[in-house]
Enzyme design. Structure first.
Site, PDB file in Angstrom:
ATOM      1  N   LYS A  13      13.243 -18.281 -58.697  1.00 11.63           N
ATOM      2  CA  LYS A  13      14.539 -18.656 -59.265  1.00 11.63           C
ATOM      3  C   LYS A  13      14.667 -18.213 -60.726  1.00 11.63           C
ATOM      4  O   LYS A  13      15.653 -17.619 -61.125  1.00 11.63           O
ATOM      5  CB  LYS A  13      14.672 -20.178 -59.228  1.00 11.63           C
ATOM      6  CG  LYS A  13      15.866 -20.664 -58.548  1.00 11.63           C
ATOM      7  CD  LYS A  13      15.906 -22.182 -58.407  1.00 11.63           C
ATOM      8  CE  LYS A  13      14.628 -22.933 -58.608  1.00 11.63           C
ATOM      9  NZ  LYS A  13      14.533 -23.755 -59.793  1.00 11.63           N
ATOM     10  N   ARG A  88      19.079 -31.478 -58.440  1.00 15.08           N
ATOM     11  CA  ARG A  88      17.840 -31.495 -57.667  1.00 15.08           C
ATOM     12  C   ARG A  88      17.830 -32.620 -56.643  1.00 15.08           C
ATOM     13  O   ARG A  88      16.908 -32.700 -55.838  1.00 15.08           O
ATOM     14  CB  ARG A  88      16.666 -31.685 -58.616  1.00 15.08           C
ATOM     15  CG  ARG A  88      15.824 -30.435 -58.825  1.00 15.08           C
ATOM     16  CD  ARG A  88      14.799 -30.780 -59.880  1.00 15.08           C
ATOM     17  NE  ARG A  88      13.623 -29.979 -59.849  1.00 15.08           N
ATOM     18  CZ  ARG A  88      13.384 -28.984 -60.697  1.00 15.08           C
ATOM     19  NH1 ARG A  88      14.287 -28.594 -61.547  1.00 15.08           N
ATOM     20  NH2 ARG A  88      12.233 -28.372 -60.662  1.00 15.08           N
ATOM     21  N   ARG A 162       1.749 -23.444 -67.649  1.00 12.09           N
ATOM     22  CA  ARG A 162       2.308 -24.795 -67.683  1.00 12.09           C
ATOM     23  C   ARG A 162       1.324 -25.748 -67.013  1.00 12.09           C
ATOM     24  O   ARG A 162       0.893 -25.482 -65.894  1.00 12.09           O
ATOM     25  CB  ARG A 162       3.624 -24.821 -66.896  1.00 12.09           C
ATOM     26  CG  ARG A 162       4.820 -24.503 -67.729  1.00 12.09           C
ATOM     27  CD  ARG A 162       6.026 -24.342 -66.865  1.00 12.09           C
ATOM     28  NE  ARG A 162       6.326 -25.509 -66.034  1.00 12.09           N
ATOM     29  CZ  ARG A 162       7.351 -25.581 -65.191  1.00 12.09           C
ATOM     30  NH1 ARG A 162       8.154 -24.544 -65.065  1.00 12.09           N
ATOM     31  NH2 ARG A 162       7.570 -26.663 -64.490  1.00 12.09           N
TER      32      ARG A 162
HETATM   33  P1  AMP Z   1      11.147 -26.900 -63.696  1.00 16.54           P
HETATM   34  O1  AMP Z   1      10.881 -26.116 -64.935  1.00 16.54           O
HETATM   35  O2  AMP Z   1      12.489 -26.600 -63.105  1.00 16.54           O
HETATM   36  O3  AMP Z   1      10.026 -26.794 -62.716  1.00 16.54           O
HETATM   37  O4  AMP Z   1      11.218 -28.431 -64.130  1.00 16.54           O
HETATM   38  C1  AMP Z   1      10.090 -29.078 -64.684  1.00 16.54           C
HETATM   39  C2  AMP Z   1      10.256 -30.567 -64.578  1.00 16.54           C
HETATM   40  O5  AMP Z   1      11.404 -31.004 -65.333  1.00 16.54           O
HETATM   41  C3  AMP Z   1      10.472 -31.122 -63.192  1.00 16.54           C
HETATM   42  O6  AMP Z   1       9.269 -31.257 -62.443  1.00 16.54           O
HETATM   43  C4  AMP Z   1      11.107 -32.473 -63.513  1.00 16.54           C
HETATM   44  O7  AMP Z   1      10.153 -33.408 -63.963  1.00 16.54           O
HETATM   45  C5  AMP Z   1      12.007 -32.123 -64.693  1.00 16.54           C
HETATM   46  N1  AMP Z   1      13.344 -31.713 -64.207  1.00 16.54           N
HETATM   47  C6  AMP Z   1      13.834 -30.442 -64.136  1.00 16.54           C
HETATM   48  N2  AMP Z   1      15.068 -30.443 -63.595  1.00 16.54           N
HETATM   49  C7  AMP Z   1      15.361 -31.737 -63.318  1.00 16.54           C
HETATM   50  C8  AMP Z   1      16.473 -32.404 -62.738  1.00 16.54           C
HETATM   51  N3  AMP Z   1      17.559 -31.744 -62.314  1.00 16.54           N
HETATM   52  N4  AMP Z   1      16.420 -33.762 -62.606  1.00 16.54           N
HETATM   53  C9  AMP Z   1      15.361 -34.449 -63.031  1.00 16.54           C
HETATM   54  N5  AMP Z   1      14.262 -33.894 -63.558  1.00 16.54           N
HETATM   55  C10 AMP Z   1      14.253 -32.550 -63.710  1.00 16.54           C
END
Ligand code: AMP
Length: 227
Positions: A13, A88, A162
């Site tokens: 993505k 999400r 990360r």
């Molecule tokens: P990502 O970089 O998209 O993998 O997001 C990392 C983390 O941020 C996720 O595992 C969640 O803890 C938090 N996060 C990202 N997007 C959301 C969302 N839409 N709602 C809640 N938590 C989020």
């Protein structure tokens, strides 16, 4: 064009989002990036979000949804935006949709990258982040975007990992939320598909995430150009 981009962690993505951002010059709004920036700046939001992120849990909707709706209200988002990492879960999707309807804004396209959990997990663990630009894709398990001698393949910058990408429990938790068809992100996919069938928008673009990065982006761009 207003676009929501869905796909499990590790589906590409971010990589495809960066390509769209560059090609169409539209704001690429990534929830995870906003949280990580806040964590590194030590803000109150960052401190609150960190505990959830480390465990692979969602940051509560009461924090996340207003943060994103506020970001979408900024001047640079008047014409177009690409939302990546939001919604999400089904509550976020409904709140977003209602907020857009109230403002007379049409969500044009929902992109879904389809990828099985096993492949998505491997790719998540192989992901490397460039310290210079989060939109420089590097992954030790994907030939076409392999780092160059452990440095960023785009700019030569240092790469970092990360911590939540190496924690198998956290990855499983993030994927459990994604593949949940009751309340999770797959419920969001189905919510938008139903809207498409009933109202004609948003249009749905479904992509096979097992294909090569270049192949996926060519297909994506050609489908976006048809809109
Ligand atoms: P990502 O970089 O998209 O993998 O997001 C990392 C983390 O941020 C996720 O595992 C969640 O803890 C938090 N996060 C990202 N997007 C959301 C969302 N839409 N709602 C809640 N938590 C989020």
């Amino acid at each position: 064009m207003k676009i929501v981009f869905l796909g499990p962690n590790g589906s590409g993505k971010g990589t495809q989002g960066a390509i769209i951002k560059e090609k169409y010059k539209i704001p690429h709004i990534e929830t995870g990036v906003i949280f990580r920036e806040n964590i590194s700046q030590g803000t109150a939001l960052g401190k609150e979000a960190k505990g959830y992120i480390d465990k692979g849990e969602l940051v509560p909707d009461s924090i996340t949804t207003p943060m994103i709706l506020d970001r979408l209200s900024k001047d640079d988002c008047k014409e177009s935006w690409l939302l990546d990492g939001f919604p999400r879960n089904i509550s976020q999707a409904k709140e977003l949709y209602e907020a857009l309807c109230k403002q007379g804004i049409t969500l044009d396209v929902v992109i879904e990258i389809v990828l099985d959990m096993h492949t998505a997990k491997n790719r998540t663990m192989g992901r490397r982040l460039c310290v210079n630009d989060n939109n420089h894709p590097n992954n030790i398990y994907i030939d076409s975007i392999k780092p160059n001698d452990n440095n960023c393949r785009v700019c030569g910058g240092q790469l970092k990992i990360r911590s939540d990408d190496q924690d198998e429990i956290a990855i499983t938790q993030r994927h459990a939320i994604y593949y949940d068809t009751e309340k999770g992100t797959m419920a969001v996919v189905n919510f938008f598909k139903k809207l498409c069938a009933e109202k004609g928008s948003p249009k749905i673009i479904e992509l096979d995430g097992t294909k090569d990065v270049g192949e996926v982006s060519r297909e994506l761009i050609s489908k976006l150009n048809e809109q």
